[in-house]
Write an enzyme that holds these catalytic residues in place. Structure first.
Site, mmCIF file in Angstrom:
data_model
loop_
_atom_site.group_PDB
_atom_site.id
_atom_site.type_symbol
_atom_site.label_atom_id
_atom_site.label_comp_id
_atom_site.label_asym_id
_atom_site.label_seq_id
_atom_site.Cartn_x
_atom_site.Cartn_y
_atom_site.Cartn_z
ATOM 1 N N CYS A 50 0.818 -1.224 0.000
ATOM 2 C CA CYS A 50 0.000 0.000 0.000
ATOM 3 C C CYS A 50 0.845 1.264 0.000
ATOM 4 O O CYS A 50 0.321 2.342 0.252
ATOM 5 C CB CYS A 50 -0.874 -0.013 1.247
ATOM 6 S SG CYS A 50 0.116 0.151 2.740
ATOM 7 N N CYS A 112 2.948 -11.968 -10.295
ATOM 8 C CA CYS A 112 1.509 -11.711 -10.151
ATOM 9 C C CYS A 112 1.249 -10.210 -10.153
ATOM 10 O O CYS A 112 0.157 -9.755 -10.464
ATOM 11 C CB CYS A 112 0.954 -12.353 -8.886
ATOM 12 S SG CYS A 112 1.220 -11.387 -7.390
ATOM 13 N N SER A 331 6.667 7.905 14.877
ATOM 14 C CA SER A 331 7.470 8.864 15.637
ATOM 15 C C SER A 331 8.217 8.175 16.778
ATOM 16 O O SER A 331 7.826 7.102 17.252
ATOM 17 C CB SER A 331 6.557 9.949 16.206
ATOM 18 O OG SER A 331 5.621 9.359 17.089
ATOM 19 N N ASP A 347 12.468 -1.528 20.303
ATOM 20 C CA ASP A 347 13.923 -1.408 20.203
ATOM 21 C C ASP A 347 14.352 -0.053 20.724
ATOM 22 O O ASP A 347 15.389 0.082 21.383
ATOM 23 C CB ASP A 347 14.361 -1.506 18.733
ATOM 24 C CG ASP A 347 14.356 -2.915 18.245
ATOM 25 O OD1 ASP A 347 15.347 -3.605 18.457
ATOM 26 O OD2 ASP A 347 13.341 -3.346 17.668
ATOM 27 N N PHE A 780 -0.568 -20.124 -5.587
ATOM 28 C CA PHE A 780 0.269 -21.163 -4.963
ATOM 29 C C PHE A 780 -0.572 -22.338 -4.452
ATOM 30 O O PHE A 780 -0.188 -22.999 -3.480
ATOM 31 C CB PHE A 780 1.124 -20.564 -3.833
ATOM 32 C CG PHE A 780 1.718 -19.224 -4.171
ATOM 33 C CD1 PHE A 780 2.583 -19.105 -5.255
ATOM 34 C CD2 PHE A 780 1.392 -18.084 -3.461
ATOM 35 C CE1 PHE A 780 3.112 -17.870 -5.618
ATOM 36 C CE2 PHE A 780 1.905 -16.843 -3.811
ATOM 37 C CZ PHE A 780 2.766 -16.737 -4.889
ATOM 38 N N GLU A 1240 6.664 -25.625 -9.875
ATOM 39 C CA GLU A 1240 6.767 -26.164 -8.518
ATOM 40 C C GLU A 1240 8.099 -26.855 -8.205
ATOM 41 O O GLU A 1240 8.639 -26.688 -7.101
ATOM 42 C CB GLU A 1240 5.627 -27.158 -8.269
ATOM 43 C CG GLU A 1240 4.273 -26.471 -8.237
ATOM 44 C CD GLU A 1240 3.136 -27.469 -8.255
ATOM 45 O OE1 GLU A 1240 2.494 -27.651 -7.221
ATOM 46 O OE2 GLU A 1240 2.899 -28.059 -9.327
HETATM 47 C C1 FAD Z 1 5.145 -2.932 10.760
HETATM 48 C C2 FAD Z 1 5.775 -2.313 11.952
HETATM 49 C C3 FAD Z 1 6.959 -2.821 12.434
HETATM 50 C C4 FAD Z 1 7.545 -2.265 13.565
HETATM 51 N N1 FAD Z 1 8.735 -2.770 14.013
HETATM 52 C C5 FAD Z 1 9.313 -2.228 15.105
HETATM 53 C C6 FAD Z 1 10.530 -2.736 15.610
HETATM 54 O O1 FAD Z 1 11.114 -3.657 15.068
HETATM 55 N N2 FAD Z 1 11.058 -2.156 16.722
HETATM 56 C C7 FAD Z 1 10.446 -1.113 17.340
HETATM 57 O O2 FAD Z 1 10.966 -0.611 18.324
HETATM 58 N N3 FAD Z 1 9.297 -0.640 16.890
HETATM 59 C C8 FAD Z 1 8.709 -1.160 15.799
HETATM 60 N N4 FAD Z 1 7.524 -0.658 15.349
HETATM 61 C C9 FAD Z 1 6.845 0.356 16.134
HETATM 62 C C10 FAD Z 1 6.972 1.729 15.526
HETATM 63 O O3 FAD Z 1 8.216 2.251 15.817
HETATM 64 C C11 FAD Z 1 5.847 2.535 16.126
HETATM 65 O O4 FAD Z 1 4.641 2.050 15.577
HETATM 66 C C12 FAD Z 1 5.943 4.013 15.851
HETATM 67 O O5 FAD Z 1 7.141 4.545 16.247
HETATM 68 C C13 FAD Z 1 4.805 4.694 16.578
HETATM 69 O O6 FAD Z 1 4.823 6.046 16.254
HETATM 70 P P1 FAD Z 1 3.541 6.761 15.705
HETATM 71 O O7 FAD Z 1 3.913 8.158 15.515
HETATM 72 O O8 FAD Z 1 2.978 6.089 14.543
HETATM 73 O O9 FAD Z 1 2.586 6.576 16.944
HETATM 74 P P2 FAD Z 1 1.017 6.592 16.992
HETATM 75 O O10 FAD Z 1 0.502 5.339 16.457
HETATM 76 O O11 FAD Z 1 0.504 7.840 16.404
HETATM 77 O O12 FAD Z 1 0.833 6.653 18.552
HETATM 78 C C14 FAD Z 1 1.111 5.559 19.379
HETATM 79 C C15 FAD Z 1 0.406 5.786 20.734
HETATM 80 O O13 FAD Z 1 0.999 6.870 21.384
HETATM 81 C C16 FAD Z 1 0.094 7.959 21.552
HETATM 82 N N5 FAD Z 1 0.912 9.138 21.262
HETATM 83 C C17 FAD Z 1 1.611 9.362 20.143
HETATM 84 N N6 FAD Z 1 2.399 10.443 20.320
HETATM 85 C C18 FAD Z 1 2.183 10.877 21.582
HETATM 86 C C19 FAD Z 1 2.732 11.932 22.356
HETATM 87 N N7 FAD Z 1 3.681 12.727 21.898
HETATM 88 N N8 FAD Z 1 2.287 12.078 23.609
HETATM 89 C C20 FAD Z 1 1.341 11.261 24.120
HETATM 90 N N9 FAD Z 1 0.793 10.265 23.437
HETATM 91 C C21 FAD Z 1 1.226 10.072 22.178
HETATM 92 C C22 FAD Z 1 -1.041 7.680 20.615
HETATM 93 O O14 FAD Z 1 -2.253 8.192 21.118
HETATM 94 C C23 FAD Z 1 -1.044 6.172 20.592
HETATM 95 O O15 FAD Z 1 -1.713 5.676 21.704
HETATM 96 C C24 FAD Z 1 6.923 -1.181 14.232
HETATM 97 C C25 FAD Z 1 5.720 -0.676 13.734
HETATM 98 C C26 FAD Z 1 5.142 -1.220 12.615
HETATM 99 C C27 FAD Z 1 3.833 -0.693 12.122
HETATM 100 S S1 FES Z 2 5.000 -10.394 -8.054
HETATM 101 FE FE1 FES Z 2 5.475 -9.846 -6.031
HETATM 102 S S2 FES Z 2 3.875 -10.756 -4.920
HETATM 103 FE FE2 FES Z 2 3.512 -11.476 -6.899
HETATM 104 S S1 FES Z 3 -1.193 -3.306 3.279
HETATM 105 FE FE1 FES Z 3 -0.177 -1.622 4.162
HETATM 106 S S2 FES Z 3 1.727 -2.466 4.680
HETATM 107 FE FE2 FES Z 3 0.605 -4.190 4.031
#
Ligand code: FAD
Ligand code: FES
Ligand code: FES
Length: 1311
Positions: A50, A112, A331, A347, A780, A1240
């Site tokens: 996406c 695909c 963030s 992390d 698949f 396959e």
């Molecule tokens: C696919 C995926 C893989 C990931 N892998 C890792 C990983 O390997 N290691 C790792 O450490 N992290 C990992 N993360 C976590 C990622 O780092 C966090 O999702 C991201 O940093 C959250 O930040 P955001 O701004 O999107 O937070 P949001 O989703 O906007 O907020 C998170 C929460 O905090 C609250 N909030 C946000 N900012 C504030 C603020 N300033 N004050 C008070 N409340 C607040 C929101 O209300 C919510 O409850 C992963 C995330 C995803 C989606």
């Molecule tokens: S070509 Fe990448 S998922 Fe099918």
């Molecule tokens: S559909 Fe958004 S990351 Fe997989």
């Protein structure tokens, strides 16, 4: 107040009050704009399908910032005044494709195509970044990272990386993979930033203004004061509770998915608050605003002038958090709050604890407070109105250190995760900061550990205290590690508990040992760069068949214009369905309702077995005389069984309602469910295997056993499952039509059987059903049987409600309901001579077929078909298909064959171990001669010259320098304690069968040609081969212009009323069968057109010929059904692979250093397509053998049901050096233009990686035996599948570090 944004340069304006603030950008793009290139695959930030390019304009600095983002997590309201570029915005079929699209096509990097638009945008963004960098260079290293985090299930990534590298300034054209652009020596044009897409249109710049926070649900305060007053107002309103959600990047909803469904009174966007977006360098620290994205934190840390080493390492670790498209919006503050409030295995928290970070919190009651990160993490969950303002990291230079100037600061971070470069949560992470004097004395240190099954990151103060002032010796190390073991203890119920615990001593040892030896003895291998070579032979004999033509429609796929079922615009009045499935293995269904007994928003009804028309039957699968129920009726037979389809006005409402459904079960008085194959056998709960499908025994095993010098008796192997993980999940759209008929658009592999299932369920004649399938986003095997209930449920709902009903099954439901490979238990006895020659093999195989039979009856012959790759002397078996109360298993790519191969290799390895001989020797000695091959495979063995395996074995030995590398590996293992290597050469034999397949070729009045075939384009290149075949056969007319015929051909969607007897797409031979059918049709046309050519007396152009044919009413449409006829329907495919791996004994991580494949494709119909199939299948096999843990609880509930827990291969897990050669084995008279299958069989070659890993583990165990003496591990061991990090580490010794230190202290004391 409006929300204004630009999408691909087009302006969109929405009334803010009309927007549900929880709407994601993806939902808006897909459902409310014509732009469909953004695909939904996981909805949780874990796949990259996406990805869009988000561009923001800063009116003060007057610059545009472009970055990728996952649109499935980004909220629509948060992109107000932003510009969004999707893949079709880069280029498209109308305005011309972008060079990125052309590269994906030319490098054969789209199969695909479901992942390709996301890949294209990720690459575009990386290229754009490079034009803004100081060097303005896009390097090979950046090219490799450009798409890391984007998943592809088809290609195996190699061609994608080559397409990316083709833009790199430092690429050597000779290093680029097989492509259609240039001969070696030419160069490809670089990315031209001048011609780049305008990512931010001018009109939007003028419209940027604040949308404030008035009375809207979505508010965007611009200062902390504004925010404070807003929150104050909300809180003051406590009588009438105002629920508030603070939003930064919103990526946390990818993990906490319930949050996606929750609705709040107010959404407060924090990202516009200037103070919270800044990075400020103070004299003794850096202060980072809480909403600064992780990407920006990384960039800022890399720029720091002070504490360069520490900040550099923090930044490097942060680059392994998630994927770039998450780091760009997620963030730093959001991450820490997830860690604090919800115990997210962060992390960020761990590394910042070690770095001594503190946090500034603002609360309405207490104002601004500064606390250490440790205090913050340990404190009570942050109140919804409290705010993290900023994070401070001190500069660790000498003002901070406690001693004089001869001290040195050391900092290291560690993480063990299934994917080396990120996009996977860590099993454990750690960061250590130490001040060291005289290089060996620790003055003080900070040791932080996290993500190991703890509430939050912790510091190990006892160990820190113990170490301070100590000189690092083996004894000190031993004591520190022992102490640590008592502190770093995962909570009960944590997965891989012992493994996680073992990582902490390993990492601390690595860190401290480096002080002792002044170098990192165990430093893990830096990920080497990817490189590859491909060797194919282009055969012109049947031109254009045999050409490496690019995939039909690949550019459309890359631009995202290719239409998949869910891209078809919703018809008027369309409703959406979501499945309600059983959570009990065997229970009586007493009733079904919604939580709190209220109908959720948008729900129109729940369809169940009661809604199947009286004239119809409750069938969700019909294949010949076999049927299975669509909806559970009185009883559920397994977890994941379909109970109902909740139908609502939007897909989101339907999905949300399905999670609110409550099924009342009763188990009193019922027999306990059968949850294992052993119980099934005990209770004689077995499916019958028809004798004609049951494989035949070979020779006399009693005699073979009596001739053996040695016997291994009743050894046991267990094999688990694997999930399909096609990028496009199951989907269908059913539209009621006139006269009680129905049209169903289905993403499926067997439309013919979907057709009869829908007709049977509705109780209408088959001529009133039409199934249309244009393309499938990966199958698949999973879209064979398992697509039927999806299409049928939509049809039953559409019939009942007389409205169109579509469903796009979400990833979790798909994983739970679709299932995957057949797990099995194998018990074998094998007899062999002292030379290693095997004389007899007896097997008992118990296959878990699940609750219903499906296509499981194919399993016995498939398992044995692949297992017979060795000459076992004599072979007997007893195979049972067990009927359990577990999910019915589906046939996944190489079904049974991959298990058969694994069983064979496990036996060979066991024989080798018991004789203490090299495994390669045992393999070689038991390879078939043509005579033994004919004995084991009968007719399928073909003619002696067709048996290429034994010569391929030798050829591979030479081309891969096998013997030389075996000795290099031996030397490596002799001189390395913490890393061990293994190398393995593995052969495969894979029988396939040909099936009847129809085709039709029609020529239109302008000379263009339309082709229909029974086979479905799943990404395997079927349409491309079919086009080439039509081009070749019609080209036999030899009129002017036939060379360009291929360009005039269009293969169209499958329509079951237009093309009957379509049969199924599977078993690797559908492309060949479809080509054969098209050839027959074209031959008919040639016969009809030849007289016109003869009559014309001279050269005639194709268009002229067709005009004349039209004038003379020659029938220019021919259809035919290819049937295998007299040729044996079965033939054998051969391949050999050599893989070399390196295992890190501290973490159990396996790196595939090199894989060499030699595969016999006969005369390849299209070497580019076959190469893609070989590499893609191999990498899918790599997933099965090494990575993909399909884990259920004891009742069959899937525990690994998301991209967070189910890990398919990514770019960083494929072989670093990946060489493939397609052998052109010449003429095979009985094959379709001498071709052989490629879909396959190559999957089985991934066994070579598993076998090489076992070799490496064996070396580790040998070493451990030296350290532990008699208590050491046995060298007779089995490496389970998948050989994941925990599995490998456990076999290498969870206490390996302790054992080493123990041994060292004994050795030292004996001197
Ligand atoms: C696919 C995926 C893989 C990931 N892998 C890792 C990983 O390997 N290691 C790792 O450490 N992290 C990992 N993360 C976590 C990622 O780092 C966090 O999702 C991201 O940093 C959250 O930040 P955001 O701004 O999107 O937070 P949001 O989703 O906007 O907020 C998170 C929460 O905090 C609250 N909030 C946000 N900012 C504030 C603020 N300033 N004050 C008070 N409340 C607040 C929101 O209300 C919510 O409850 C992963 C995330 C995803 C989606
Ligand atoms: S070509 Fe990448 S998922 Fe099918
Ligand atoms: S559909 Fe958004 S990351 Fe997989």
């Amino acid at each position: 107040m409006s929300l204004v944004l630009a999408i691909n340069g087009q302006r969109f304006e929405l009334e803010l009050s009309s927007v549900d603030p929880s709407t994601t950008l993806l939902e808006f793009l897909r459902y409310q704009t014509p732009f469909k290139s953004v695909k939904l695959s996981c909805g949780e930030g874990g796949c990259g399908a996406c990805v869009v390019l988000l561009s923001r304009y800063d009116p003060i600095l007057k610059n545009v910032e472009d970055f990728t983002a996952s649109s499935c997590l980004t909220l629509l309201c948060s992109v107000n005044h932003c510009s969004i570029t999707t893949s079709e915005g880069l280029g498209n079929s109308r305005d011309g494709f972008h060079s990125i699209h052309n590269r994906f096509t030319g490098f054969h990097a789209s199969q695909c195509g479901f992942c390709t638009p996301g890949m294209s945008v990720s690459l575009f963004s990386a290229l754009l970044d490079s034009t803004k960098s100081s060097s303005q260079e896009f390097t090979v290293l950046e090219a490799e990272k450009a798409v890391s985090g984007n998943l592809c299930r088809c290609t195996g990534y190699r061609p994608i990386i080559d397409a990316c590298k083709s833009f790199a300034s430092n690429v050597d054209i000779e290093d680029l993979g097989f492509n259609s652009f240039c001969k070696k020596g030419d160069s490809l044009p670089r990315f031209d930033s001048e011609k780049r897409v305008c990512t931010f249109p001018e009109f939007l710049k003028d419209e940027i203004k604040c949308i404030g926070f008035g009375s809207y649900k979505w508010c965007s305060p611009e200062s902390v004061e504004e925010l404070q007053s807003l929150l104050g107002a909300c809180k003051a309103n406590s009588d009438d509770v105002v629920s508030v959600k603070l939003v930064a990047g919103n990526t946390s909803t990818g993990y906490y998915k319930d949050e996606k469904e929750r609705s709040y009174d107010k959404y407060v966007d924090l990202t516009r608050i200037a103070e919270m977006r800044e990075v400020r360098e103070r004299h003794d620290r850096v202060e980072i605003g809480a909403v600064v994205t992780i990407s920006k934190v990384i960039a800022a840390l890399k720029e720091m002038r002070l504490s360069k080493m520490l900040f550099g390492k923090l930044a490097a670790h942060m680059e392994k958090i998630a994927a770039r498209f998450i780091r760009n919006i997620g963030s730093i503050g959001g991450n820490l709050i997830m860690a604090q409030r919800q115990h997210f295995p962060s992390d960020m928290a761990t590394i910042l604890v070690a770095a001594g970070a503190s946090i500034n919190i603002m609360s309405l009651s207490r104002g601004i407070e500064k606390v250490t990160l440790e205090e913050f993490l340990q404190g009570p969950p942050l109140d919804a109105y409290d705010l993290v303002l900023s994070i401070e990291i001190p500069f660790w230079h000498h003002e901070h250190s406690s001693s004089g100037t001869n001290s040195e600061l050391l900092f290291e971070t560690y993480r063990a995760a299934p994917r080396p470069q990120g996009s996977a949560l860590a099993y454990l992470n750690a960061a250590f900061l130490a001040e060291v004097k005289d290089t060996k004395v620790i003055i003080n240190c900070r040791l932080a550990f996290g993500a190991f099954g703890t509430k939050h990151a912790i510091r190990c103060k006892e160990v820190e205290e113990f170490l301070s002032g100590k000189v690092i010796t083996d004894n000190v190390l031993y004591e520190a590690i022992t102490l640590l073991g008592k502190i770093v203890r995962p909570q009960d119920g944590t997965s891989n508990l012992a493994y996680r615990s073992s990582l902490a001593p390993g990492f601390l040892f690595k860190f401290l040992h480096s002080l002792k030896t002044e170098k990192q003895p165990s430093s893990h291998l830096d990920q080497p760069m990817l490189s590859s070579s491909q060797r194919v032979l282009i055969d012109k004999e049947f031109y254009p068949v045999g050409e490496a033509a690019t995939k039909s429609g690949a550019s459309l796929q890359a631009s995202g214009e290719a239409v998949y079922v869910d891209d078809i615009p919703a018809p008027t009045n369309c409703l959406y369905g979501a499945f309600i499935y059983s959570t009990k293995p065997f229970a009586k269904i007493k009733g079904m309702r919604f939580k709190e007994n209220s109908v959720p928003d948008g729900v129109v009804g729940v369809i169940s077995c009661k809604d199947v028309p009286k004239s119809g039957n409750n069938v969700g699968f019909k294949f010949s005389s076999f049927t299975e129920p669509l909806f559970a009726d009185e009883f559920t037979l397994h977890v994941g069984q379909c109970i109902g389809l909740v139908v609502a006005d939007t897909q989101r409402h339907a999905d949300s309602a399905a999670t609110l459904a409550v099924v009342d079960y009763e188990t009193d008085g019922l027999e306990p469910p059968i949850l294992s194959v052993d119980e099934a056998v005990k209770k004689s709960s077995l499916f019958e295997v028809y004798p004609f499908l049951y494989p035949q025994q070979v020779g006399d095993t009693s005699k073979g056993m009596s001739e053996a010098d040695h016997r291994i008796l009743s050894s046991e192997i267990r094999i688990g499952s694997q999930y399909f993980f096609y990028m496009e999940t199951q989907t269908a759209l059913a539209v009621p039509d006139e006269d009680n008929s129905i049209v169903v658009y289905s993403s499926c592999q067997i439309p013919q059987y979907v057709h009869s299932t829908v007709a049977a369920s509705l109780g209408i004649p088959e001529n009133k059903v039409r199934i249309i399938t244009r393309r499938v986003g990966g199958g698949f095997g999973g879209k064979a049987v398992r697509s039927m209930p999806v299409a049928t449920a939509c049809a039953v709902a559409a019939n009942k409600l007389q409205r169109p009903v579509r469903t796009y099954v979400n990833r979790k439901t798909d994983m739970i309901m679709t299932g995957g490979r057949h797990p099995m238990k194998i018990t074998y006895s094998v007899g062999f001579k002292s030379t290693g020659k095997i004389t007899a093999l007896e097997l008992e195989i118990l296959i878990d077929a699940g609750a219903t039979l499906g296509l499981s009856m194919l399993m016995p012959s498939n398992i044995i078909g692949a297992l017979k790759k060795y000459n076992w002397g004599a072979l007997s078996f007893d195979i049972k298909l067990c009927k359990t109360n577990l999910l019915s298993k589906a046939i996944m790519r190489a079904p049974g064959d991959v298990q058969g191969t694994y069983i064979a290799e496990a036996i060979i390895e066991n024989v080798a171990s018991s004789l203490s001989l090299e495994v390669d020797t045992i393999r070689k000695i038991n390879l078939h001669t043509y005579e033994s091959l004919a004995l084991f495979y009968k007719d399928a063995a073909g003619e002696p010259h067709e048996y290429t395996l034994s010569s391929m074995w030798d050829k591979m030995g030479v081309s891969s320098k096998f013997e030389e590398r075996v000795s290099t590996v031996r030397d490596f293992n002799g001189s390395n304690i913490w890393r061990k290597r293994g190398i393995s050469r593995v052969p495969i034999i894979y029988p396939v069968s040909m099936f009847a397949t129809p085709g039709r070729v029609s020529v239109l009045s302008d000379g263009t040609i339309v082709v229909e075939v029974g086979g479905i384009e799943l990404g395997q290149g079927l349409w491309t081969k079919v086009k080439q075949m039509a081009g070749y056969t019609l080209g036999l007319l030899q009129c002017d212009g036939t060379e360009e015929l291929v360009d005039k051909i269009r293969v169209v969607q499958s329509d079951t009323l237009s093309m009957v007897q379509g049969n199924f797409t599977g078993g690797s031979t559908t492309s060949e069968g479809s080509c054969a059918a098209v050839r027959l049709c074209c031959e008919t046309l040639v016969k009809r057109l030849k007289p016109l050519i003869e009559k014309s007396g001279g050269p005639i152009s194709w268009n002229n010929l067709i005009s004349q044919a039209y004038a003379q009413s020659v029938n220019l449409s021919a259809s035919d059904l290819y049937t295998p006829g007299e040729t044996p329907t079965r033939y054998l495919n051969y391949g050999v692979a050599v893989s070399e791996v390196e295992v890190d004994l501290v973490t159990g991580k396996t790196t595939v250093l090199q894989t060499d494949i030699l595969y016999d494709s006969g005369k390849s119909l299209n070497p580019a397509v076959d190469l893609g199939q070989i590499e893609g299948a191999f990498v899918q096999g790599l997933g099965f053998f090494m990575l993909e843990e399909y884990i259920t609880d004891s009742e069959g509930r899937l525990l690994t049901d998301s991209t967070w827990t189910y890990k398919i291969p990514t770019v960083d897990t494929i072989p670093r050096q990946f060489n493939v050669e397609i052998l052109n084995s010449g003429c095979h008279e009985k094959r379709v233009l001498s071709s052989k299958a490629s879909g396959e069989p190559p999957l089985l070659l991934a066994a070579s990686v598993h076998c090489a890993t076992r070799e490496a583990v064996k070396e580790a165990r040998k070493q451990l035996r030296i350290w532990k003496g008699e208590d050491g591990p046995s060298l007779m061991f089995q490496l389970p599948v998948p050989a994941s990090m925990p599995v490998v580490k456990e076999l290498c010794g969870l206490d390996i570090v302790e054992s080493y230190l123990d041994w060292k202290s004994q050795v030292n004391s004996s001197f």
